[in-house]
Design a protein around this motif. Structure first.
Motif, mmCIF file in Angstrom:
data_model
loop_
_atom_site.group_PDB
_atom_site.id
_atom_site.type_symbol
_atom_site.label_atom_id
_atom_site.label_comp_id
_atom_site.label_asym_id
_atom_site.label_seq_id
_atom_site.Cartn_x
_atom_site.Cartn_y
_atom_site.Cartn_z
ATOM 1 N N TYR A 1 -9.407 9.029 4.762
ATOM 2 C CA TYR A 1 -9.677 7.796 3.934
ATOM 3 C C TYR A 1 -10.559 7.820 2.407
ATOM 4 O O TYR A 1 -10.665 7.177 1.365
ATOM 5 N N SER B 1 -10.318 5.643 -5.351
ATOM 6 C CA SER B 1 -8.981 4.769 -5.156
ATOM 7 C C SER B 1 -8.056 6.922 -5.264
ATOM 8 O O SER B 1 -8.541 7.227 -5.566
ATOM 9 N N ASP C 1 -5.466 2.578 -4.075
ATOM 10 C CA ASP C 1 -5.100 2.347 -3.289
ATOM 11 C C ASP C 1 -7.026 2.517 -3.019
ATOM 12 O O ASP C 1 -7.342 3.784 -3.127
ATOM 13 N N THR D 1 -7.257 -1.169 6.994
ATOM 14 C CA THR D 1 -6.971 -1.217 5.853
ATOM 15 C C THR D 1 -6.198 -2.380 5.662
ATOM 16 O O THR D 1 -6.047 -2.307 4.266
ATOM 17 N N ALA E 1 -8.302 -2.856 2.359
ATOM 18 C CA ALA E 1 -7.716 -2.510 0.891
ATOM 19 C C ALA E 1 -7.688 -3.121 -0.452
ATOM 20 O O ALA E 1 -6.796 -4.114 0.002
ATOM 21 N N LYS F 1 0.267 -3.575 4.755
ATOM 22 C CA LYS F 1 -0.937 -3.622 6.033
ATOM 23 C C LYS F 1 -1.497 -4.658 5.975
ATOM 24 O O LYS F 1 -3.179 -4.605 6.604
ATOM 25 N N HIS G 1 0.810 -1.448 -0.252
ATOM 26 C CA HIS G 1 0.107 -0.076 0.144
ATOM 27 C C HIS G 1 0.984 1.219 -0.338
ATOM 28 O O HIS G 1 1.714 1.327 0.468
ATOM 29 N N TRP H 1 -8.942 2.392 -0.666
ATOM 30 C CA TRP H 1 -9.065 2.027 0.997
ATOM 31 C C TRP H 1 -10.282 2.141 1.838
ATOM 32 O O TRP H 1 -10.007 0.862 3.115
ATOM 33 N N ASP I 1 3.468 6.449 6.350
ATOM 34 C CA ASP I 1 3.839 6.129 5.304
ATOM 35 C C ASP I 1 4.362 6.796 4.410
ATOM 36 O O ASP I 1 5.133 7.321 4.078
#
Length: 336
Positions: A210, A245, A263, A305, A308, A30, A12, A265, A80
């Protein structure tokens, strides 16, 4: 998406890098990041492929550090979007990552390794580049000059392009600012850079936690702009959200095709909730009336997550403008 052994891929905030004839897809692991575990991440994980289709899990390349409470790699630390570039002269791999700290600041951490799969050593501990709280970002190394550039969201304000030092581990002090906005959801985050026919392109998203939010493409003739906003690149996505996304990076194949890695999420988020989330984010920062249901979701903290999904989207050009359309299937050799 599944690896060669049939296991779900967990990459991710991901990117792809080509190394010695192999492709490596890497990003945040994740797989254990559920609300029950309290884990934000399980380190930086990678998969290897020779054809961009069949992926083999090579494991964790930058492991989590559960026994070091103040480490940015502690599983509960909000690390991140790791981005890795290869130094064109030394061959070293330089990894930048952002960490959202408990004091409300977002700082950059820089690691380096001789080999892509590590081990990675910390070379620059958490700092605020140019004295700015630095959010989502992308790293670029010019293929001709070897100079590095760091595109990052100055949190809830604007997008910054900063020159990197020769070793790619710090900023020089030279920078430019772009796309200023008064507050989310309009502030541009998640910059993803790519180059096409000699011109520079940036995909960014809006800012609303998110929740999927609107994507936008801009073009320039120099890294530092000026950037011209081309707008929504999705002719058949009514939400303008890159099909629910957020794009984290763009990988360009040897044949010049561009693949945006994204992603999803919140996989089951309905369109009407997305629109309410935009309105609620604007109300939050503009002093309006909050949406109780949206606020409750946000206050609950990070979602599951681990559930995701990955979305790959090809960027094509029509009349010299970038366009992203949905494809049910994709291969490196064809447009289907």
């Amino acid at each position: 998406m599944f690896d060669a052994e049939g296991n779900r891929i967990h990459i991710h905030g991901g990117s792809i890098i080509a190394v010695d004839g192999q492709y490596y897809w890497y990003g945040e692991d994740k797989s254990k990041s559920t609300p029950a575990t309290g884990r934000w991440h399980s380190g930086v994980r990678a998969y290897r492929s020779s054809d961009l289709t069949t992926w083999h899990d090579v494991g964790t390349i930058i492991p989590a550090e559960p026994d070091v409470p103040d480490s940015p790699l502690h599983p509960e630390a909000m690390m991140d979007r790791p981005h890795i570039v290869r130094h064109p002269r030394t061959g070293n791999f330089v990894c930048w990552m952002k960490v959202m700290h408990t004091d409300g600041k977002q700082r950059s951490w820089v690691y380096q390794a001789e080999h892509f799969q590590g081990p990675y050593n910390l070379v620059r501990p958490g700092f605020e580049p140019l004295g700015m709280s630095a959010g989502d970002f992308d790293l670029v190394v010019d293929p001709e000059t070897g100079r590095g550039y760091y595109f990052f969201e100055r949190v809830h304000s604007e997008l910054i392009c900063a020159d990197l030092t020769d070793d790619l581990t710090d900023v020089t002090g030279t920078f430019s600012s772009h796309f200023p906005h008064p507050h989310p959801p309009f502030v541009r985050e998640a910059p993803a850079y790519f180059r096409h026919d000699g011109r520079h392109y940036l995909i960014t998203s809006g800012t609303s936690w998110y929740f999927p939010n609107r994507s936008e493409i801009a073009v320039a003739d120099d890294y530092h702009g000026p950037w011209t906003v081309l707008g929504d690149p999705h002719p058949n996505d009514a939400t303008g959200t890159s099909f629910h996304s957020q794009i984290s990076s763009v990988f360009t194949l040897e044949n010049g095709r561009h693949i945006a890695l994204a992603d999803r999420w919140l996989p089951d988020m309905p369109d009407d909730m997305i629109r309410r989330a935009w309105d609620a984010t604007e109300a939050q920062f503009a002093g309006g009336t909050p949406d109780p249901e949206i606020n409750e979701i946000v206050q609950a903290g990070a979602p599951d997550t681990s559930s995701a999904r990955h979305v790959w989207l090809e960027i094509q050009f029509q009349d010299h403008r970038p366009v992203i359309e949905w494809q049910d299937a994709w291969s490196p050799e064809s447009n289907k």
